[in-house]
Design a protein around this motif. Structure first.
Motif, PDB file in Angstrom:
ATOM      1  N   ALA A 137       0.824  -1.202   0.000  1.00  0.00           N
ATOM      2  CA  ALA A 137       0.000   0.000   0.000  1.00  0.00           C
ATOM      3  C   ALA A 137       0.862   1.257   0.000  1.00  0.00           C
ATOM      4  CB  ALA A 137      -0.935  -0.005   1.203  1.00  0.00           C
ATOM      5  N   VAL A 138       1.935   1.248   0.813  1.00  0.00           N
ATOM      6  CA  VAL A 138       2.827   2.407   0.864  1.00  0.00           C
ATOM      7  C   VAL A 138       3.526   2.607  -0.477  1.00  0.00           C
ATOM      8  CG1 VAL A 138       4.838   3.395   2.007  1.00  0.00           C
ATOM      9  CG2 VAL A 138       3.140   2.152   3.351  1.00  0.00           C
ATOM     10  N   LEU A 139       4.026   1.510  -1.049  1.00  0.00           N
ATOM     11  CA  LEU A 139       4.705   1.613  -2.343  1.00  0.00           C
ATOM     12  C   LEU A 139       3.755   2.097  -3.431  1.00  0.00           C
ATOM     13  CD1 LEU A 139       6.802  -1.681  -2.227  1.00  0.00           C
ATOM     14  CD2 LEU A 139       7.653   0.648  -1.953  1.00  0.00           C
ATOM     15  N   ASP A 140       2.490   1.702  -3.349  1.00  0.00           N
ATOM     16  CA  ASP A 140       1.511   2.164  -4.325  1.00  0.00           C
ATOM     17  C   ASP A 140       1.319   3.670  -4.227  1.00  0.00           C
ATOM     18  OD1 ASP A 140      -0.427   1.840  -6.348  1.00  0.00           O
ATOM     19  OD2 ASP A 140      -2.024   1.889  -4.856  1.00  0.00           O
ATOM     20  N   ARG A 141       1.285   4.197  -2.997  1.00  0.00           N
ATOM     21  CA  ARG A 141       1.150   5.650  -2.831  1.00  0.00           C
ATOM     22  C   ARG A 141       2.378   6.374  -3.356  1.00  0.00           C
ATOM     23  NH1 ARG A 141       0.195   4.313   2.881  1.00  0.00           N
ATOM     24  NH2 ARG A 141      -1.897   3.409   3.018  1.00  0.00           N
ATOM     25  N   VAL A 142       3.546   5.781  -3.154  1.00  0.00           N
ATOM     26  CA  VAL A 142       4.774   6.409  -3.660  1.00  0.00           C
ATOM     27  C   VAL A 142       4.726   6.485  -5.179  1.00  0.00           C
ATOM     28  CG1 VAL A 142       7.272   6.162  -3.864  1.00  0.00           C
ATOM     29  CG2 VAL A 142       6.160   5.718  -1.668  1.00  0.00           C
ATOM     30  N   ARG A 143       4.342   5.394  -5.825  1.00  0.00           N
ATOM     31  CA  ARG A 143       4.299   5.373  -7.283  1.00  0.00           C
ATOM     32  C   ARG A 143       3.313   6.393  -7.830  1.00  0.00           C
ATOM     33  NH1 ARG A 143       5.292  -0.163 -10.053  1.00  0.00           N
ATOM     34  NH2 ARG A 143       3.777   0.733 -11.474  1.00  0.00           N
ATOM     35  N   ARG A 144       2.203   6.595  -7.117  1.00  0.00           N
ATOM     36  CA  ARG A 144       1.181   7.531  -7.574  1.00  0.00           C
ATOM     37  C   ARG A 144       1.448   8.970  -7.121  1.00  0.00           C
ATOM     38  NH1 ARG A 144      -3.690   5.218  -9.235  1.00  0.00           N
ATOM     39  NH2 ARG A 144      -3.779   2.939  -9.077  1.00  0.00           N
ATOM     40  N   GLY A 145       2.412   9.163  -6.235  1.00  0.00           N
ATOM     41  CA  GLY A 145       2.673  10.503  -5.704  1.00  0.00           C
ATOM     42  C   GLY A 145       1.623  10.971  -4.728  1.00  0.00           C
ATOM     43  N   GLN A 146       0.992  10.051  -4.007  1.00  0.00           N
ATOM     44  CA  GLN A 146      -0.084  10.395  -3.077  1.00  0.00           C
ATOM     45  C   GLN A 146       0.503  10.606  -1.684  1.00  0.00           C
ATOM     46  OE1 GLN A 146      -2.744   7.063  -3.561  1.00  0.00           O
ATOM     47  NE2 GLN A 146      -3.814   8.018  -5.277  1.00  0.00           N
ATOM     48  N   HIS A 147       1.108  11.748  -1.477  1.00  0.00           N
ATOM     49  CA  HIS A 147       1.696  12.072  -0.179  1.00  0.00           C
ATOM     50  C   HIS A 147       0.788  13.037   0.578  1.00  0.00           C
ATOM     51  CE1 HIS A 147       2.739  15.799  -2.196  1.00  0.00           C
ATOM     52  NE2 HIS A 147       3.385  15.100  -3.112  1.00  0.00           N
TER      53      HIS A 147
ATOM     54  N   LEU B  78       8.899  20.859  -0.703  1.00  0.00           N
ATOM     55  CA  LEU B  78       8.813  19.407  -0.532  1.00  0.00           C
ATOM     56  C   LEU B  78       7.874  18.788  -1.566  1.00  0.00           C
ATOM     57  CD1 LEU B  78       8.704  19.135   3.368  1.00  0.00           C
ATOM     58  CD2 LEU B  78      10.650  18.824   1.844  1.00  0.00           C
ATOM     59  N   THR B  79       6.810  19.489  -1.905  1.00  0.00           N
ATOM     60  CA  THR B  79       5.906  18.978  -2.933  1.00  0.00           C
ATOM     61  C   THR B  79       6.626  18.829  -4.259  1.00  0.00           C
ATOM     62  OG1 THR B  79       3.993  19.984  -1.841  1.00  0.00           O
ATOM     63  CG2 THR B  79       3.748  19.411  -4.157  1.00  0.00           C
ATOM     64  N   ALA B  80       7.422  19.846  -4.599  1.00  0.00           N
ATOM     65  CA  ALA B  80       8.172  19.771  -5.855  1.00  0.00           C
ATOM     66  C   ALA B  80       9.198  18.645  -5.817  1.00  0.00           C
ATOM     67  CB  ALA B  80       8.856  21.109  -6.129  1.00  0.00           C
ATOM     68  N   ALA B  81       9.870  18.461  -4.667  1.00  0.00           N
ATOM     69  CA  ALA B  81      10.903  17.429  -4.572  1.00  0.00           C
ATOM     70  C   ALA B  81      10.313  16.023  -4.533  1.00  0.00           C
ATOM     71  CB  ALA B  81      11.760  17.661  -3.328  1.00  0.00           C
ATOM     72  N   LEU B  82       9.038  15.888  -4.207  1.00  0.00           N
ATOM     73  CA  LEU B  82       8.379  14.574  -4.172  1.00  0.00           C
ATOM     74  C   LEU B  82       7.635  14.262  -5.465  1.00  0.00           C
ATOM     75  CD1 LEU B  82       6.948  14.573  -0.521  1.00  0.00           C
ATOM     76  CD2 LEU B  82       8.839  13.191  -1.400  1.00  0.00           C
ATOM     77  N   ALA B  83       7.907  15.017  -6.512  1.00  0.00           N
ATOM     78  CA  ALA B  83       7.257  14.758  -7.793  1.00  0.00           C
ATOM     79  C   ALA B  83       7.558  13.346  -8.269  1.00  0.00           C
ATOM     80  CB  ALA B  83       7.727  15.779  -8.831  1.00  0.00           C
ATOM     81  N   THR B  84       6.569  12.717  -8.902  1.00  0.00           N
ATOM     82  CA  THR B  84       6.763  11.348  -9.371  1.00  0.00           C
ATOM     83  C   THR B  84       7.728  11.287 -10.548  1.00  0.00           C
ATOM     84  OG1 THR B  84       4.778  11.638 -10.711  1.00  0.00           O
ATOM     85  CG2 THR B  84       4.510  10.574  -8.565  1.00  0.00           C
ATOM     86  N   ASP B  85       7.782  12.329 -11.346  1.00  0.00           N
ATOM     87  CA  ASP B  85       8.694  12.373 -12.487  1.00  0.00           C
ATOM     88  C   ASP B  85      10.010  13.000 -12.044  1.00  0.00           C
ATOM     89  OD1 ASP B  85      10.045  12.619 -14.852  1.00  0.00           O
ATOM     90  OD2 ASP B  85       8.385  13.499 -15.960  1.00  0.00           O
ATOM     91  N   PRO B  86      11.138  12.296 -12.153  1.00  0.00           N
ATOM     92  CA  PRO B  86      12.424  12.867 -11.708  1.00  0.00           C
ATOM     93  C   PRO B  86      12.754  14.192 -12.387  1.00  0.00           C
ATOM     94  CG  PRO B  86      12.650  10.523 -12.173  1.00  0.00           C
ATOM     95  CD  PRO B  86      11.287  10.911 -12.651  1.00  0.00           C
ATOM     96  N   ALA B  87      12.304  14.378 -13.637  1.00  0.00           N
ATOM     97  CA  ALA B  87      12.611  15.614 -14.352  1.00  0.00           C
ATOM     98  C   ALA B  87      11.903  16.817 -13.747  1.00  0.00           C
ATOM     99  CB  ALA B  87      12.222  15.471 -15.832  1.00  0.00           C
ATOM    100  N   ASP B  88      10.817  16.593 -12.984  1.00  0.00           N
ATOM    101  CA  ASP B  88      10.078  17.695 -12.377  1.00  0.00           C
ATOM    102  C   ASP B  88      10.629  18.105 -11.020  1.00  0.00           C
ATOM    103  OD1 ASP B  88       8.341  17.865 -14.499  1.00  0.00           O
ATOM    104  OD2 ASP B  88       6.859  16.508 -13.622  1.00  0.00           O
ATOM    105  N   ARG B  89      11.581  17.349 -10.486  1.00  0.00           N
ATOM    106  CA  ARG B  89      12.114  17.675  -9.168  1.00  0.00           C
ATOM    107  C   ARG B  89      13.218  18.728  -9.280  1.00  0.00           C
ATOM    108  NH1 ARG B  89      13.086  11.412  -8.089  1.00  0.00           N
ATOM    109  NH2 ARG B  89      10.905  10.738  -8.356  1.00  0.00           N
TER     110      ARG B  89
END
Length: 565
Positions: free
Chosen positions: A211-221, A234-245
């Motif tokens: 469940a935790v890994l699923d939230r990470v993949r979806r960016g549901q923090h 922190l929101t920007a640094a937790l972006a799911t796409d590495p290029a957006d961080r």
């Protein structure tokens, strides 16, 4: 018990790669954190050779926010890696015991963590495993441990097929997709760790690992509870796409002046949800994804162990294959180089730095910057200095005594704070820390006397020289006293780290949020203007000395200077 040249003193912790002990070198007496590696991690000569190459790379990392490697022997009967011993609890334990980090310490912790990660990147090394249990609190300063060794654990030969080495909630989503780690992966882990410290809970929640890994993949923090620009960062640094961080250099630049609004991009735009190419459901077990079921709160943020399939309950059997599953991290390896030194000497000349890993970021231009007041802090300090200078101009002798006593108290407070920090490092936080500091305060006042005498003498001579120069130019007496007082305070600020360490946090606390800063600046400016008006109306008072005699001193000094010319 001895491992190599080290005597084991006590066990400090245990993780996926080995057991960490507090150990002492039998010859030098130096205390180190000795990680004895598990046999399945370094089970053959090829893996040990790889570990030696990794240690050579990690030896280049030097930073006050990193527990540097001081010794290692991958070829010993019990292979080990020795790092600088940092006394103190982990960040996970500190937050669990004391609650979330508040106030100015938020930015200090985030800045130090980013500095430690940047030190790894500057040496061409990725940390790969930034998480609360890999951060040791040395007082209020975080120190990263276990940097870079996670790459050894990524070796498919020692990672059981279908398993992912790491901690749910702190792994970057691209790693879950099977993409090799990059500096952006460390940025994501840095943000998740910082959010945990500020919230007091994991940003991706708790529960089963899937469940935790699923939230990470979806960016549901969940960052509710973090206000202001820090939440946007922190929101920007937790972006799911590495290029957006954002990059570490950009983050560290902002952390030098956290009062400035974050301008690293639209925070709402970088939290996009990526479609799940491989849903983390029961069907994903058959596809090869097989994380352990760990509750981070209950398990103390433990590392996901590389264990036998039979040791894990509630997970279907997975057939062994030679193919690396999509969730494993693979790193292309160069041919094994000839090994000349089987155990490096920490006192020998370091070998040439190895080529950096793909995608590593360049050294940050802010690496050597120190914390100096920003524009908002500076205005607060100027307003305070103007008030004190006005007091000196109105009552020179009383004002000068007030400045001297102020410097004395500031230095004593700094000494008391240092002692309290060291005491907590050695014994942990106690309920009686406050009363003990109060009881000990007279001794701190006595200890501060020699340094205060030297500092006030030096700055007093500089201020007197400025005052005499203004008198020689025929400047009015009130302006002379203002200039001398401002010179004294500026010199004391520049010359004494203890004065800066005590006054600086007060100015920074009055500067955030911006509404508080505006009220503080306006209020202090009104007080300074009122004192200046009073001085112009009432003139200079030489209390407690006789005004008639003392008021003639400037004229006498002007006559002396005129004759000297």
């Amino acid at each position: 018990m001895r491992v190599g040249a080290y005597e084991i003193l006590t066990k400090l912790g245990e993780g996926g790669m080995g057991v960490v002990h507090l150990a002492r070198h039998e010859e030098t007496g130096e205390r180190v954190a000795l990680k004895v590696l598990r046999t399945h991690v370094v089970g053959d000569e090829e893996t040990r050779a790889r570990l030696e190459r990794e240690v050579r790379s990690l030896r280049q990392v030097r930073s006050p926010w990193i527990a540097e490697i001081v010794d290692a022997d991958p070829y010993a009967e019990l292979p080990y890696v020795a790092t600088r011993y940092v006394p103190g609890p982990t960040l996970y334990d500190r937050i669990k015991d004391d609650g979330p980090v508040r106030g100015e310490d938020r930015f200090w912790l985030a800045r130090c963590l980013a500095g430690g990660v940047a030190a790894c990147h500057d040496a061409g090394v990725l940390h790969r495993d930034v998480k609360p249990s890999n951060v040791v609190m040395e007082g209020r300063t975080p120190v990263l441990i276990d940097f870079g060794l996670a790459r050894v654990a990524d070796d498919p030969k020692i990672t059981l097929t279908g398993w992912l080495v790491g901690t749910p909630g702190y792994l970057a989503p691209e790693i879950l997709e099977g993409t090799p780690a990059t500096p952006a992966s460390d940025v994501h882990s840095w943000a998740a760790t910082t959010a945990y410290a500020l919230l007091g809970r994991p940003p991706f929640g708790t529960g089963p690992s899937m469940a935790v890994l699923d939230r990470v993949r979806r960016g549901q923090h969940d960052l509710d509870g973090i206000d202001g620009s820090m939440r946007d960062v922190l929101t920007a640094a937790l972006a799911t796409d590495p290029a957006d961080r954002p990059g570490l250099e950009e983050l560290r630049e902002w952390l030098m002046e956290p009062e400035v609004p974050w301008s690293g991009g639209d925070a709402a735009a970088v939290t996009k949800v990526l479609p799940l190419t491989m849903p983390l459901t029961a069907a994903s077990v058959d596809a090869g994804l097989k994380p352990t079921l760990v509750d981070p709160d209950a398990a103390g943020d433990a590392v996901t162990e590389v264990a036998e399939v039979a040791e894990v309950a509630e997970v279907a059997e997975v057939a062994e294959t030679d193919e690396v599953p999509p969730t494993a991290v693979t790193v292309a390896e160069a041919p094994v180089e000839p090994l000349v030194v089987r155990r490096f000497d920490p006192h020998s000349t370091p070998p040439p730095a190895p080529p950096p890993e793909p995608g590593w970021s360049p050294p940050s231009k802010h690496a050597n910057l120190k914390r100096w007041p920003g524009p908002m802090h500076f205005l607060i300090l100027v307003a305070l200095a103007a008030i004190l200078a006005g007091v000196v101009a109105a009552y020179p002798f009383l004002g000068a005594a007030l400045l001297g006593v102020g410097v004395w108290l500031l230095r004593a407070a700094s000494l008391s704070s240092d002692h309290l920090t060291k005491r907590r490092e050695a014994r942990g936080r106690k309920w009686y820390d406050g009363p003990w500091a109060l009881i000990r305060s007279p001794w701190d006042l006595v200890r501060a006397i020699p340094g205060t005498a030297a500092l006030t003498t030096l700055t007093g001579v500089i201020a007197a020289a400025v005052g005499v120069g203004f008198l020689a130019l025929g400047v009015p007496l009130t302006a002379v006293l203002y200039a001398a007082a401002l010179t004294f305070m500026s010199a004391a600020w520049l010359a004494s780290q203890r004065v800066r360490d005590t006054v600086g946090p007060v100015a920074r606390a009055a500067s955030s949020p911006s509404q508080r800063w505006f009220v503080a600046v306006v209020g202090l400016a009104i007080i300074a203007a009122a004192i200046a008006w009073y001085v112009l109306q009432a003139g200079v008072s030489w209390v407690p000395l006789d005004d008639a005699r003392s008021s003639r001193l400037p004229d006498v000094l002007r006559d002396v200077l005129r004759r000297a010319r």
